[in-house]
Motif scaffolding. Sequence first.
Motif, PDB file in Angstrom:
ATOM      1  N   ALA A   1       0.833  -1.212   0.000  1.00 58.56           N
ATOM      2  CA  ALA A   1       0.000   0.000   0.000  1.00 58.56           C
ATOM      3  C   ALA A   1       0.864   1.257   0.000  1.00 58.56           C
ATOM      4  O   ALA A   1       0.556   2.227  -0.700  1.00 58.56           O
ATOM      5  CB  ALA A   1      -0.930  -0.004   1.213  1.00 58.56           C
ATOM      6  N   GLY A   2       1.940   1.258   0.766  1.00 54.92           N
ATOM      7  CA  GLY A   2       2.837   2.408   0.788  1.00 54.92           C
ATOM      8  C   GLY A   2       3.440   2.671  -0.583  1.00 54.92           C
ATOM      9  O   GLY A   2       3.479   3.813  -1.051  1.00 54.92           O
ATOM     10  N   ARG A   3       3.902   1.613  -1.246  1.00 53.85           N
ATOM     11  CA  ARG A   3       4.474   1.783  -2.595  1.00 53.85           C
ATOM     12  C   ARG A   3       3.413   2.261  -3.580  1.00 53.85           C
ATOM     13  O   ARG A   3       3.687   3.106  -4.441  1.00 53.85           O
ATOM     14  CB  ARG A   3       5.105   0.477  -3.072  1.00 53.85           C
ATOM     15  CG  ARG A   3       6.429   0.168  -2.400  1.00 53.85           C
ATOM     16  CD  ARG A   3       7.200  -0.933  -3.125  1.00 53.85           C
ATOM     17  NE  ARG A   3       6.404  -2.114  -3.399  1.00 53.85           N
ATOM     18  CZ  ARG A   3       6.405  -3.231  -2.679  1.00 53.85           C
ATOM     19  NH1 ARG A   3       7.203  -3.335  -1.621  1.00 53.85           N
ATOM     20  NH2 ARG A   3       5.651  -4.244  -3.010  1.00 53.85           N
ATOM     21  N   ALA A   4       2.189   1.763  -3.458  1.00 55.08           N
ATOM     22  CA  ALA A   4       1.104   2.202  -4.351  1.00 55.08           C
ATOM     23  C   ALA A   4       0.783   3.676  -4.113  1.00 55.08           C
ATOM     24  O   ALA A   4       0.536   4.430  -5.064  1.00 55.08           O
ATOM     25  CB  ALA A   4      -0.139   1.342  -4.137  1.00 55.08           C
ATOM     26  N   SER A   5       0.790   4.092  -2.861  1.00 53.38           N
ATOM     27  CA  SER A   5       0.552   5.497  -2.534  1.00 53.38           C
ATOM     28  C   SER A   5       1.632   6.376  -3.147  1.00 53.38           C
ATOM     29  O   SER A   5       1.341   7.401  -3.774  1.00 53.38           O
ATOM     30  CB  SER A   5       0.529   5.667  -1.006  1.00 53.38           C
ATOM     31  OG  SER A   5       0.504   7.019  -0.640  1.00 53.38           O
ATOM     32  N   GLN A   6       2.870   5.975  -2.978  1.00 54.34           N
ATOM     33  CA  GLN A   6       3.982   6.747  -3.526  1.00 54.34           C
ATOM     34  C   GLN A   6       3.911   6.807  -5.056  1.00 54.34           C
ATOM     35  O   GLN A   6       4.141   7.869  -5.651  1.00 54.34           O
ATOM     36  CB  GLN A   6       5.304   6.137  -3.058  1.00 54.34           C
ATOM     37  CG  GLN A   6       5.494   6.238  -1.561  1.00 54.34           C
ATOM     38  CD  GLN A   6       6.441   5.206  -1.004  1.00 54.34           C
ATOM     39  OE1 GLN A   6       7.375   4.771  -1.682  1.00 54.34           O
ATOM     40  NE2 GLN A   6       6.212   4.797   0.232  1.00 54.34           N
ATOM     41  N   ALA A   7       3.544   5.700  -5.702  1.00 54.37           N
ATOM     42  CA  ALA A   7       3.434   5.671  -7.163  1.00 54.37           C
ATOM     43  C   ALA A   7       2.328   6.600  -7.653  1.00 54.37           C
ATOM     44  O   ALA A   7       2.489   7.309  -8.650  1.00 54.37           O
ATOM     45  CB  ALA A   7       3.187   4.241  -7.648  1.00 54.37           C
ATOM     46  N   ALA A   8       1.195   6.617  -6.954  1.00 57.40           N
ATOM     47  CA  ALA A   8       0.091   7.500  -7.348  1.00 57.40           C
ATOM     48  C   ALA A   8       0.493   8.965  -7.204  1.00 57.40           C
ATOM     49  O   ALA A   8       0.142   9.799  -8.047  1.00 57.40           O
ATOM     50  CB  ALA A   8      -1.158   7.196  -6.518  1.00 57.40           C
TER      51      ALA A   8
END
Length: 137
Positions: free
Chosen positions: A11-18
Amino acid sequence: MTNDDHPARVAGRASQAAVRAKDKDAWVALFALDGIVEDPVGPSFFDPDGKGHRGAEAIGAFWDKAIAATDQIEFLFDDSFACGSEVVYTGRIRTTMSGQLIDAEGVFTYKVDDDGKILALRAFWETERAMATIRPL
């Protein structure tokens, strides 16, 4: 489960990617219905009352205030530690805006629910220290 596929880390990586992609809708969709953003934790120019931004509408409004006006945001993390339903990242977030750079050094946490939705994104950084790093590109 390996360390890389820990739900909070995913989830953290997805947040950063968005954020890097400047995709507000994708970012807001990562949060649980009652999710909260505290960035930074406590009172700030983004959150004068220091209560955080809870729910999709408030999280979207935080995006409009804090992220939309930036040219670029980089996540320059030194390390991360995943435990229980949370992950903590250490390092800095570098923001480019209006021809200037600013670094917010701190600790950044993501807590997820059983479905991998973000319950809490909390950023521990000091405004004065970040402002002291402002410099031209």
